[in-house]
Structures are given as structure tokens and as C-alpha cells.
Design a protein around this motif. Sequence first.
Motif, PDB file in Angstrom:
ATOM      1  N   GLY A  68     -17.039  -9.111  25.157  1.00 18.77           N
ATOM      2  CA  GLY A  68     -16.038  -9.768  25.987  1.00 18.77           C
ATOM      3  C   GLY A  68     -14.726 -10.006  25.267  1.00 18.77           C
ATOM      4  O   GLY A  68     -13.808 -10.613  25.809  1.00 18.77           O
ATOM      5  N   GLY A  69     -14.648  -9.554  23.991  1.00 19.40           N
ATOM      6  CA  GLY A  69     -13.399  -9.706  23.246  1.00 19.40           C
ATOM      7  C   GLY A  69     -13.190 -11.108  22.717  1.00 19.40           C
ATOM      8  O   GLY A  69     -12.157 -11.732  22.954  1.00 19.40           O
ATOM      9  N   ILE A  82     -21.324 -14.590  18.047  1.00 22.65           N
ATOM     10  CA  ILE A  82     -20.779 -13.848  19.190  1.00 22.65           C
ATOM     11  C   ILE A  82     -21.608 -12.593  19.417  1.00 22.65           C
ATOM     12  O   ILE A  82     -22.058 -11.939  18.462  1.00 22.65           O
ATOM     13  CB  ILE A  82     -19.266 -13.533  19.039  1.00 22.65           C
ATOM     14  CG1 ILE A  82     -18.967 -12.830  17.706  1.00 22.65           C
ATOM     15  CG2 ILE A  82     -18.441 -14.786  19.172  1.00 22.65           C
ATOM     16  CD1 ILE A  82     -17.481 -12.440  17.555  1.00 22.65           C
ATOM     17  N   PHE A 130     -30.473   4.400  16.729  1.00 25.71           N
ATOM     18  CA  PHE A 130     -30.135   2.997  16.445  1.00 25.71           C
ATOM     19  C   PHE A 130     -30.765   2.087  17.496  1.00 25.71           C
ATOM     20  O   PHE A 130     -31.410   1.081  17.180  1.00 25.71           O
ATOM     21  CB  PHE A 130     -28.606   2.842  16.420  1.00 25.71           C
ATOM     22  CG  PHE A 130     -28.130   1.434  16.622  1.00 25.71           C
ATOM     23  CD1 PHE A 130     -28.399   0.446  15.683  1.00 25.71           C
ATOM     24  CD2 PHE A 130     -27.410   1.073  17.764  1.00 25.71           C
ATOM     25  CE1 PHE A 130     -27.960  -0.867  15.877  1.00 25.71           C
ATOM     26  CE2 PHE A 130     -26.975  -0.233  17.961  1.00 25.71           C
ATOM     27  CZ  PHE A 130     -27.258  -1.209  17.014  1.00 25.71           C
ATOM     28  N   ILE A 159     -22.360  -9.565  10.058  1.00 29.22           N
ATOM     29  CA  ILE A 159     -23.756  -9.750  10.494  1.00 29.22           C
ATOM     30  C   ILE A 159     -24.357 -11.003   9.831  1.00 29.22           C
ATOM     31  O   ILE A 159     -23.893 -11.426   8.762  1.00 29.22           O
ATOM     32  CB  ILE A 159     -24.600  -8.491  10.188  1.00 29.22           C
ATOM     33  CG1 ILE A 159     -24.398  -8.048   8.746  1.00 29.22           C
ATOM     34  CG2 ILE A 159     -24.274  -7.372  11.162  1.00 29.22           C
ATOM     35  CD1 ILE A 159     -25.299  -6.927   8.331  1.00 29.22           C
ATOM     36  N   ILE A 167     -22.060 -11.931  14.235  1.00 24.72           N
ATOM     37  CA  ILE A 167     -22.392 -11.198  15.452  1.00 24.72           C
ATOM     38  C   ILE A 167     -23.905 -11.117  15.521  1.00 24.72           C
ATOM     39  O   ILE A 167     -24.577 -11.063  14.484  1.00 24.72           O
ATOM     40  CB  ILE A 167     -21.751  -9.788  15.475  1.00 24.72           C
ATOM     41  CG1 ILE A 167     -22.114  -9.011  14.209  1.00 24.72           C
ATOM     42  CG2 ILE A 167     -20.253  -9.884  15.625  1.00 24.72           C
ATOM     43  CD1 ILE A 167     -21.598  -7.600  14.201  1.00 24.72           C
ATOM     44  N   LEU A 197     -11.109 -10.934  18.550  1.00 24.43           N
ATOM     45  CA  LEU A 197      -9.651 -10.823  18.346  1.00 24.43           C
ATOM     46  C   LEU A 197      -8.908 -12.155  18.528  1.00 24.43           C
ATOM     47  O   LEU A 197      -8.097 -12.511  17.668  1.00 24.43           O
ATOM     48  CB  LEU A 197      -9.075  -9.713  19.233  1.00 24.43           C
ATOM     49  CG  LEU A 197      -9.299  -8.297  18.667  1.00 24.43           C
ATOM     50  CD1 LEU A 197      -8.845  -7.227  19.658  1.00 24.43           C
ATOM     51  CD2 LEU A 197      -8.593  -8.097  17.325  1.00 24.43           C
TER      52      LEU A 197
HETATM   53  C1  LIG Z   1     -25.036  -3.295  13.800  1.00 23.04           C
HETATM   54  C2  LIG Z   1     -24.759  -4.166  14.965  1.00 23.04           C
HETATM   55  C3  LIG Z   1     -25.794  -4.556  15.808  1.00 23.04           C
HETATM   56  C4  LIG Z   1     -25.553  -5.376  16.917  1.00 23.04           C
HETATM   57  N1  LIG Z   1     -26.600  -5.758  17.725  1.00 23.04           N
HETATM   58  C5  LIG Z   1     -26.366  -6.577  18.771  1.00 23.04           C
HETATM   59  C6  LIG Z   1     -27.431  -7.009  19.600  1.00 23.04           C
HETATM   60  O1  LIG Z   1     -28.577  -6.635  19.404  1.00 23.04           O
HETATM   61  N2  LIG Z   1     -27.142  -7.847  20.631  1.00 23.04           N
HETATM   62  C7  LIG Z   1     -25.888  -8.280  20.893  1.00 23.04           C
HETATM   63  O2  LIG Z   1     -25.696  -9.027  21.841  1.00 23.04           O
HETATM   64  N3  LIG Z   1     -24.869  -7.896  20.097  1.00 23.04           N
HETATM   65  C8  LIG Z   1     -25.067  -7.062  19.064  1.00 23.04           C
HETATM   66  N4  LIG Z   1     -24.027  -6.674  18.262  1.00 23.04           N
HETATM   67  C9  LIG Z   1     -22.732  -7.347  18.445  1.00 23.04           C
HETATM   68  C10 LIG Z   1     -21.839  -6.784  19.519  1.00 23.04           C
HETATM   69  O3  LIG Z   1     -21.922  -5.385  19.560  1.00 23.04           O
HETATM   70  C11 LIG Z   1     -20.394  -7.189  19.278  1.00 23.04           C
HETATM   71  O4  LIG Z   1     -20.032  -6.845  17.967  1.00 23.04           O
HETATM   72  C12 LIG Z   1     -20.133  -8.638  19.408  1.00 23.04           C
HETATM   73  O5  LIG Z   1     -20.545  -9.059  20.683  1.00 23.04           O
HETATM   74  C13 LIG Z   1     -18.646  -8.973  19.217  1.00 23.04           C
HETATM   75  O6  LIG Z   1     -17.935  -8.435  20.245  1.00 23.04           O
HETATM   76  P1  LIG Z   1     -16.397  -8.803  20.525  1.00 23.04           P
HETATM   77  O7  LIG Z   1     -16.017  -8.074  21.769  1.00 23.04           O
HETATM   78  O8  LIG Z   1     -16.180 -10.266  20.520  1.00 23.04           O
HETATM   79  O9  LIG Z   1     -15.729  -8.287  19.194  1.00 23.04           O
HETATM   80  P2  LIG Z   1     -15.056  -6.953  18.696  1.00 23.04           P
HETATM   81  O10 LIG Z   1     -13.591  -7.090  18.840  1.00 23.04           O
HETATM   82  O11 LIG Z   1     -15.666  -5.751  19.192  1.00 23.04           O
HETATM   83  O12 LIG Z   1     -15.340  -7.120  17.121  1.00 23.04           O
HETATM   84  C14 LIG Z   1     -16.446  -6.664  16.459  1.00 23.04           C
HETATM   85  C15 LIG Z   1     -16.797  -7.591  15.336  1.00 23.04           C
HETATM   86  O13 LIG Z   1     -17.950  -7.067  14.719  1.00 23.04           O
HETATM   87  C16 LIG Z   1     -17.721  -6.895  13.319  1.00 23.04           C
HETATM   88  N5  LIG Z   1     -18.434  -5.672  12.964  1.00 23.04           N
HETATM   89  C17 LIG Z   1     -18.311  -4.455  13.504  1.00 23.04           C
HETATM   90  N6  LIG Z   1     -19.163  -3.610  12.921  1.00 23.04           N
HETATM   91  C18 LIG Z   1     -19.821  -4.294  11.994  1.00 23.04           C
HETATM   92  C19 LIG Z   1     -20.816  -3.957  11.052  1.00 23.04           C
HETATM   93  N7  LIG Z   1     -21.301  -2.734  10.962  1.00 23.04           N
HETATM   94  N8  LIG Z   1     -21.280  -4.915  10.215  1.00 23.04           N
HETATM   95  C20 LIG Z   1     -20.783  -6.171  10.280  1.00 23.04           C
HETATM   96  N9  LIG Z   1     -19.841  -6.554  11.160  1.00 23.04           N
HETATM   97  C21 LIG Z   1     -19.370  -5.621  12.000  1.00 23.04           C
HETATM   98  C22 LIG Z   1     -16.240  -6.809  13.158  1.00 23.04           C
HETATM   99  O14 LIG Z   1     -15.885  -7.239  11.877  1.00 23.04           O
HETATM  100  C23 LIG Z   1     -15.781  -7.734  14.251  1.00 23.04           C
HETATM  101  O15 LIG Z   1     -15.816  -9.037  13.797  1.00 23.04           O
HETATM  102  C24 LIG Z   1     -24.253  -5.811  17.175  1.00 23.04           C
HETATM  103  C25 LIG Z   1     -23.196  -5.400  16.347  1.00 23.04           C
HETATM  104  C26 LIG Z   1     -23.447  -4.593  15.252  1.00 23.04           C
HETATM  105  C27 LIG Z   1     -22.308  -4.160  14.379  1.00 23.04           C
END
Ligand SMILES: Cc1cc2nc3c(=O)[nH]c(=O)nc-3n(C[C@H](O)[C@H](O)[C@H](O)COP(=O)(O)OP(=O)(O)OC[C@H]3O[C@@H](n4cnc5c(N)ncnc54)[C@H](O)[C@@H]3O)c2cc1C
Length: 752
Positions: free
Chosen positions: A465-466, A653, A627, A539, A561, A469
Motif C-alpha cells: 500500500g506504499g 509493514i 520463492f 526483514i 517488513i 516511502l
Molecule cells: C523477501 C521478502 C518476503 C516478504 N514476504 C512477505 C509476506 O510473506 N507477507 C507480506 O505481507 N509481506 C511480505 N513482504 C513484504 C511486502 O512485500 C512489502 O515489502 C511490504 O508490504 C512493504 O511494502 P510498501 O508498499 O510499504 O513498501 P515498498 O515501497 O515496496 O518498500 C519495500 C521495503 O522493503 C525493503 N526491502 C525490499 N527488499 C528487501 C529485501 N530483500 N530484504 C530486506 N528488505 C527489503 C525496502 O528496504 C523497503 O523498506 C516480503 C518482502 C520481502 C523482501
Amino acid sequence: MKAGILTLNSAHNFGASLQAYALQKTLENLGFETKIINYRYKKIDNVYNPYRRSKKGLLNIWFYLSRIKLHTLDKYKITKYYNYETFFKEYFNLTPPYKTLNQLMDVEWDYDFYLCGSDQIWSAHITRGLQPPYFLDFLPEDSKKIAYAASLGTDTINEYDIPLFKQYLFNIDNISIREQSSIKSLKECTDKTLDVTIDPTLLLEKEDYDELKIDPSFKDKDYIFVYVIDRNEELYKIAEKISQEENLPVVLSSPYIKPEKIFKKQMDPVWDMGPREFLGVLANAKYVVTNSFHGNIFSIIYQKPFISAPHQVTSARVLQFLEKINLKQVLFTDSNEFGNIKDVKIDYSDVERRLNDLKEESINFLKKSMVKDGKVKPNYFENKLELTCYGCYACKEICPNGAISMVEDFEGFVYPQIDEEICNNCDLCKKTCIFSKAELKNTDMHSVYAAYSLNKEVREFSSSGGIFLPLAQEFIEKGGYVVGVAYDENMEARYMITETMEECKKFSGSKYVRSNIEGILPEIKKLLDDSKKVLFTGIPCHVAGLKGYIGNRDNLFTAEILCHSNPSPKVFRKYIQYLEEKFKSKVIDFKFKNKSKGWKSPSVEIIFENGKTIIENAKYNNYTRAFQMGLTARPCCYNCEFVKENRAGDITIADFWGIEKIEEDWADDRGTSLIIVNNDKGQNLLDRIVDQLKIIPKTMEEAFIKNHKRPVIMRRERNEFFDRLDEENIDELLYSYNLLKQRMDKRKKFFL
Ligand SMILES: Cc1cc2nc3c(=O)[nH]c(=O)nc-3n(C[C@H](O)[C@H](O)[C@H](O)COP(=O)(O)OP(=O)(O)OC[C@H]3O[C@@H](n4cnc5c(N)ncnc54)[C@H](O)[C@@H]3O)c2cc1C
């Protein structure tokens, strides 16, 4: 004190049901209020349920024919089915039924002790792959878990199941198994003491079974009871010989084969028996001939003259058991070697004495295991088990002498290696290790929200949901620093530190690969020491590593996350290499969550230096599918402690999967975040951006309707995959596990 047993309690065979009953009764005799955890695992239930073909085939002629057969020729199956189900209801203290692992996870378990066993609960063959519930892998971490007389069914363990056993046994506090012969294989999987205990049926007395048994109508006649697991010609010949010589009729029964006439003198089949009827027929028989393990056991409990012909597959356990009680003379593999039943002498007073010794040992195991003790789990430095190392770098960075280096293994994950020549044994690395550290988890305060950014562009650009940022912007605008993960020039996902929004945009977007955190922790420490404000996003285990290394600092904020697993960087590297070779251009970006076809069914978008772009539905993309299946994850992910309410970050998040089911007007499929506030700092973070969000409060239960409540499950295929990784083309290898894509390709071919 309360105890719960998880075993094959719904299998319709005498052994399974009577051993479950016997363990329940034994624990009650020991003073525990005991329940059988009623796990009705479909794949076991289906074996025995005569109605299993039900609704699916309603319009199918075979369905009606099979139903007619069931109610005529196979009517005994129905009687038998209800005999068992009635026995379960009347004699087991059952919990409500649970059909899935998720249902088991949803219960608030409050027993003092949990036991798994006995029977073949650890047989991958019987349970169709090793199943977490049979290792009690659905309970809270601090539950006391005991294995009683668990059986593997065989003496060897499939090489790809060894890591699974390592993980499961690590989490069981006291282990006893039924077959001595399995010890060698299990020793490869654990350093823990492995006791050998007897089948629970042997813990009770004959009188206990007398209370259960239902005598057959023919109890006043003399007969030979032949009880077989499968057709066994040698055993039939022996039974026929006895029948001829003693002029006795045979009563034949089996749980798995159809009724048939085998013997010259044979009474009506008794194919519909439940456990109580079985006990009655056996107790009243003059002789017993059997190839079943429990057939042997109950012949001994009822002190019958009996003959045992080992079953091809399960012979080891019968053999070992008879050897233990000095009863090998009843064993015959060749009917020619069998003379006369009267020559097979059994000294039951000697057998009883030996059995009593074994019984005492087994009861002692239960008594010593069923005590409450504080748990201290050894960490990677003590046990060298990959599943206990998060690769968080805290130990490496804390070492005052630089004696630790992080070394990549063949799967592509890094582990600490100590240079003994430099190490001064200060043990700081062991003390800093985040494994099993309760203080690194926020478990007290959780408020839960569904939210998304009101800025359409931000929402579209981000994975969920962003939320990241706006959080980042809050820090950057006030002169703070943000730590997040971006690709470097070699497409390696790395933590980086920035003061600009431009760089933060590169962090946005989930990179589904284990990110490299090398060198970052000391840099963050320096900023914090200089009184700078830092927002760390990443993570949960990296958040915990940072906190383990730095401790709690007022100027450090952490947004973790939710992460269900971390794929191997080596697999990602190989996949990128494959793409670059195939498309003859450098990959410059790999977006995992392109929302052009929606957030719930995202696409991967791969961008090449030469301008080419590939967009593919993520579930069909070979890398992403692996994955999603948890095929390529770091070993610790399968044992992750940062699940559900165990949160490392100040704020969590994630994706709010399933939001459209509970909030109809949130079903626009552009991305909704789950936010979990875990402490005051987390609340402060949310308060700072709340006016930029559409947000509603939710509950923890709603948050985890579709998200993972437990670590990803390790399957045999994972270990096979890594075994093949260096040998095969990466895309073909990944494709070989991508059944969705294979199915789609088949369909495509069909329509061409
Ligand atoms: C490996 C992985 C597994 C995930 N599994 C789930 C899940 O099972 N269920 C779920 O609800 N959400 C999961 N997520 C989290 C989800 O995909 C989003 O990253 C989260 O909801 C944040 O979204 P956003 O729109 O607020 O942020 P965005 O603007 O998309 O930002 C992404 C954030 O994730 C961080 N990030 C990106 N890649 C990585 C990484 N490889 N290692 C560490 N930090 C990273 C960035 O630093 C940033 O803070 C996972 C994310 C990763 C990277």
C-alpha cells in the motif's frame, strides 16, 4: 497437569487406535488430565473412509455403481467404519476435530505437556511426506514437547528428509522412538538423547483390554485366529497346517485386503471388526497366526500360543521386539521349517518379566520428560545447525578482534566462521547471537491497521500500500537517515544508507532475495553515536541483528517488513546470469511486484540494458514461483521465530492479503498494507504519517487470515533442489518444480 497427545488417532486399524487409547490411559494413570488432539488429516482419513468418493462424482456413473457395491458386497466396510468411529467417540478424550495445520495453529493451546506418538507418525510414506503436526510443529515455542515411541516405519531416512528431521527434532524436548534400529539414522539428525520406548499398548495390562473387548458370537468354539496385514502364502500354509493337525477352523481377518476363502476349514469372515471386536476375537482364539506388529503384541498380552510370519516391509520392528523378549522361536519365514504348533514353546513368565523391565524403562522416560523445566536453546555457535543462524552479521560486527568472517555455503547463504588463532574466547559473539532471544521480540502491544497511501503514484510504485516511502520521507525531510535494500550495479540486493529520497525510491519495491547487510551495522552505529536519527527498514531478523548489536537507542527507529522466507542470493545470481546470457544484455532492474495486472496477481518486470523488458505473471515465473513455494529459502526461515505476534521492529509493514473479503470497498486491487504497531516508537512512526494514509483499525486475526502464521514449511524438494543447483541449468531446474507453469504449458500445447 494437562497433557495432549498427537498421533494417528483416526486410522482405522487396531494397532493405531489401541496404541492411542493405551497412551491416553497410561498418562491418566500417571495423573495427567489427558486429551487426544483430534487431527483428522485428510490423507489418513481418506484411506479408511468408505464414503470418500462422495459429492465430487455425483454426476458420474462410477460413483453410483461404487455406492451400490458399498451397500451390498462391501457392506462390511460401513459397519467397520462405524465400529471405529464409535470407539473413538466413546473411548478417546478428544479435542474438537482439526483438519489442517492452520486450524491447529489457531487454537490457544494451554496444556502442560504435548506428546507425539506412538505409531508411524514419522513415516514419510504413511503421512505422504513428513507433516509438521506429527512433530508438534504447530505449538507455541515455549511448549513442552515430547516424542513417545515415535516410529519412522523404516530404518533409513531419505537423504533429502535429513534437514527436515534436524529441524523438527531440534524443537522436540525429549525424544523416544519405538525401533532401536532407527537410532543410527536419527543420530545423523540430532545430538539429543534418543531413548527407545515400547509401544503404548504394552504399557497396559490384559485386564485393561478385558474392559474393552467384545466377545464374538462364536467364543465358545475353538478356532485359530489368522490376522494378516497382507496376503502371505507362507503364513497361510502354516495356518492351514495347524488347522489340519488340530482339526480347528480358521477365523481370518485383515484391515487391508478383501474377505476371501483361503482355508479348507474357514469360518465366516470377520472383516467388519472395530478395535473392541478385534480384542474379543483374539482373546478367545486357541491359537493366533499373524504378520501384524500389533497382532504379535496382543497375542503376547493375551498369552496365546502364536506364530509370527514377518511382514515384508515392517519385519524389523516385529523382529526387534521378539528378540527383546526372547521370543524368536515363534517366527517363521518359511512354512517348511514349521513343524507343529505344540513344539513352539513359550515361557510366558519369562516374557512377562522381560516386558515388565521394558515397561518400567518406558514409564521412567515419561516421568522424567513430563516435568516443567526452563528451556534454553543452544545457538549456532554451540550446535552448528544452519537453522539456528539468521546470518544477521551481529556476531561478526561485535567481535572486538575481527575473528569472525561470514562464509558462503553451497546454497549461497553466509554463516559465521571463527578464526581460532585470533579469537580470544570473550564469547561476545555467542552472547550477541539473536537466536532464541525473547528480549528481541515485542510481544506485548500490537495495534493493527489496514492502510494505503493517499498518493496514487506512491501506492502504484510500491509493493503493497506504499507505507515505506512516506515513512522514509519523514526522516529525510528532518535530516535523518534511511536504511533500506536496493540493487547494486551487479544486481545484488544490498542494504544501503541514504539521506535522499531519490535513493529511497530505489529501496521501494520488494526484492525477493536474501539481502546483503555486510558492513552496514557499524555504519549505523556511527550515525547513532553522532546523534543522527536513523530509520532502518528491512526483514525482521536483520532488525533483530541490529538491535542485538547496538541495543535500544532513542534515535533508532525500525520498520520491519513481514517476510515469509528469504531466497538464496546464489539462486538469484544464477538466474540473472541465465537471463543475461539468454537475452544477451545486462539486467538492470528486476521488479517483483509490477501491479499492471493487479496487486493480488502481480507480475515480475525484468528490464535489460538494451531496452528489452520482460513482464510475466509472478506465479508462472520460474524464479518467483520457487520463492512462493519456499523452495529456495535460507534454512532459518523454516524455523523463523519472527512470526505473527513475535515482532522485531517498532512497526511492521506488510501486505494485507484478504482485505477485500472483509472490507468490500477496499477491493480495488491496487495494494493495501498491513500495519502492526508493536511499541510506542512504532506508534510515533505511524502518527507521523497517518494523515497521508487511508487507514482503518483491524484485528490480529484479520491480519493473518491469509498471511503466514508460522514459518514456511521445509519440504524434501528444497534439499533436492539445492543438491541439483550446481549441476543443472538454473531455469530448467526451477521449471522442474514449477508445476503451475508446466500445467499451463501442457494446456497451451493441447490447444495448438
Ligand atoms: C523477501 C521478502 C518476503 C516478504 N514476504 C512477505 C509476506 O510473506 N507477507 C507480506 O505481507 N509481506 C511480505 N513482504 C513484504 C511486502 O512485500 C512489502 O515489502 C511490504 O508490504 C512493504 O511494502 P510498501 O508498499 O510499504 O513498501 P515498498 O515501497 O515496496 O518498500 C519495500 C521495503 O522493503 C525493503 N526491502 C525490499 N527488499 C528487501 C529485501 N530483500 N530484504 C530486506 N528488505 C527489503 C525496502 O528496504 C523497503 O523498506 C516480503 C518482502 C520481502 C523482501
